[in-house]
Design an enzyme around this catalytic site. Structure first.
Site, short mmCIF file in Angstrom:
data_model
loop_
_atom_site.label_atom_id
_atom_site.label_comp_id
_atom_site.label_asym_id
_atom_site.label_seq_id
_atom_site.Cartn_x
_atom_site.Cartn_y
_atom_site.Cartn_z
N HIS A 1 0.80 -1.22 0.00
CA HIS A 1 0.00 0.00 0.00
C HIS A 1 0.83 1.26 0.00
CE1 HIS A 1 -3.39 -2.66 0.93
NE2 HIS A 1 -4.15 -1.68 0.53
N GLY A 2 2.07 1.19 0.43
CA GLY A 2 2.89 2.39 0.38
C GLY A 2 4.05 2.37 1.34
#
Length: 486
Positions: free
Chosen positions: A326-327
């Site tokens: 997701h990051g």
């Protein structure tokens, strides 16, 4: 180009008309049109990254053929890991270099060591996590003997870059999408109508609910120190609703648009808020990513058919990878670890497959047991997503602490919200209506798939008109889709 933009409202009909009325006599021309349209769609974001998309596409197209033609295991592994290494390497440089470099610098500074590392001033290519995983699934499936390589570059390039799913999924599989791209397609009125219904529902979720929730979520998360626990809790709940309506709204639009072109994409959400356990929740939330990690990471590691310790290890690996996917933020890592902890009891007790049916199927109301299980699952989801949304770990800790403080008993007032009590109450009323529609339609692929099928046409159109009017009435400042940043 945003789905909820005027430019897309012009782009889509033009492509649709060219597809069914100009290139409909030739499958090659149709696929070429889809490829050109997809690259134009992506170029509207940043044309400079078209080369990266094309390079990734050609890399997996070529290595897939080499893997299939390999005469021994060593050669097959070489081409497989060449593809994996370059894909993951590119993803790592663009998405994670600054994060890991910064964390390394901070760690060394704690010991008084100065370094010469510096951050790279690079942009994150939109959709890179999604199209990279498309290509990886393709080479993995060839290596595992699940599919054969594609020898038509245009067909394969459409699989990777098909514009409805290019920037935010769902994460497709070659075994599912490529055969549809390679065969003749004919226009189906019923399929198109179904697609338009799903597009309508997707826009309603995104524009009417997610974008309006986002305004309050930003206000509360940025200033949680000044609000009582009751309002902070509301902010966490509204973010949970926002991220679901935003991402599932995008997926609904993507699936609906694909149907207009005679293509069925993988389902990405299956009413996750009505899950009776965390395990069921993850079978219903971002299905294409969860199944990707299950098929290509969890099962190769042994899945659940191993010792208890290895089941724990495997579960933490896939959830930590999901968080990192997701990051580049420690909040995503902690969110992944917390999600693994929440699901761990069912993994250890081998009860993770307990709830595979639809809750209260064929009934209007759930049982009390189902109700409290859904409430508990939702509460745990809200808690974990509060960490996901926080700017950093410290703020996440204080944010959750605010919820569990004595101020949770303070009654929210209209003065605490921008626009006063009327706007927030109207939004909550629309959210309640939305949840009711989702509950009534939970046995379908999306909430309004069969709504009004047996009703007269005027009744159906009146219902659609209400949804359209609510969407336009609640249109505010357009918000970028949440998952574009991933």
């Amino acid at each position: 180009m945003l789905f909820n933009s005027l430019s897309f409202a012009i782009f889509l009909p033009i492509v649709f008309i060219l597809y069914w009325f100009v290139t409909n006599k030739s499958l090659k021309l149709q696929n070429l049109l889809l490829l050109a349209s997809s690259y134009f769609f992506y170029a509207c974001w940043d044309y400079r990254f078209l080369f990266l998309l094309a390079f990734s596409t050609f890399l997996d197209f070529y290595t897939g053929q080499r893997i299939y033609a390999a005469e021994n295991k060593a050669s097959k592994k070489f081409w497989l890991w060449l593809s994996v290494g370059i894909n993951v390497g590119l993803l790592g440089v663009f998405k994670y270099y600054n994060f890991f470099a910064g964390s390394f610098i901070d760690l060394l500074s704690e010991f008084g060591v100065k370094t010469t590392f510096s951050a790279l001033n690079i942009l994150l290519p939109v959709g890179i996590s999604f199209y990279t995983f498309h290509g990886l699934s393709y080479v993995f499936d060839i290596s595992n003997g699940k599919t054969k390589p594609c020898y038509q570059f245009v067909d394969y390039a459409v699989f990777v870059s098909f514009f409805p799913l290019l920037v935010a999924g769902p994460i497709e599989r070659a075994t599912h999408l490529l055969p549809q791209i390679q065969k003749e397609r004919s226009f189906s009125y019923a399929q198109a109508v179904n697609g338009m219904r799903q597009i309508l529902w997707g826009y309603f979720k995104k524009v009417a609910i997610a974008d309006n929730c986002a305004e309050y979520v930003t206000m509360i998360f940025n200033n949680y120190q000044h609000y009582p626990g009751s309002v902070v809790l509301m902010g966490a709940v509204l973010f949970t609703i926002e991220v679901y309506c935003d991402f599932s709204g995008y997926s609904d639009i993507a699936l609906g648009v694909a149907r207009l072109f005679g293509i069925e994409l993988l389902r990405n959400f299956a009413f996750p808020f009505f899950s009776r356990s965390i395990a069921e929740f993850w079978r219903r939330w971002h299905i294409s990513l969860s199944s990707w990690f299950k098929d290509y990471v969890y099962i190769p590691l042994g899945g659940s058919k191993v010792s208890a310790w290895k089941r724990v290890r495997n579960t933490f690996i896939i959830f930590l990878l999901s968080g990192i996917w997701h990051g580049a933020s420690w909040t995503y890592v902690i969110w992944g670890a917390l999600s693994a902890l929440f699901i761990m009891p069912s993994i250890l007790m081998k009860s993770n497959r307990t709830y595979t049916d639809i809750v209260a199927k064929g009934k209007l109301f759930p049982t009390f047991d189902e109700l409290w299980r859904m409430a508990l699952t939702f509460a745990l989801t809200v808690l974990s997503l509060a960490i996901f949304r926080s700017s950093d770990i410290v703020n996440a800790f204080y944010f959750i602490g605010r919820i569990f403080s004595s101020s949770i008993l303070v009654k929210p007032t209209g003065e605490m919200f921008m626009g006063g009590s009327v706007h927030i109450l109207f939004l909550l009323a629309v959210v309640t209506l939305f949840m009711m529609m989702e509950w009534l339609g939970r046995e379908n692929k999306f909430a309004i798939e069969t709504t009004g099928d047996r009703k007269p046409r005027p009744v159906r159109w009146a219902f659609y008109l209400v949804i359209v009017m609510l969407t336009f009435y609640m249109t505010g400042v357009p918000q970028q889709f949440v998952y574009f940043q991933f």
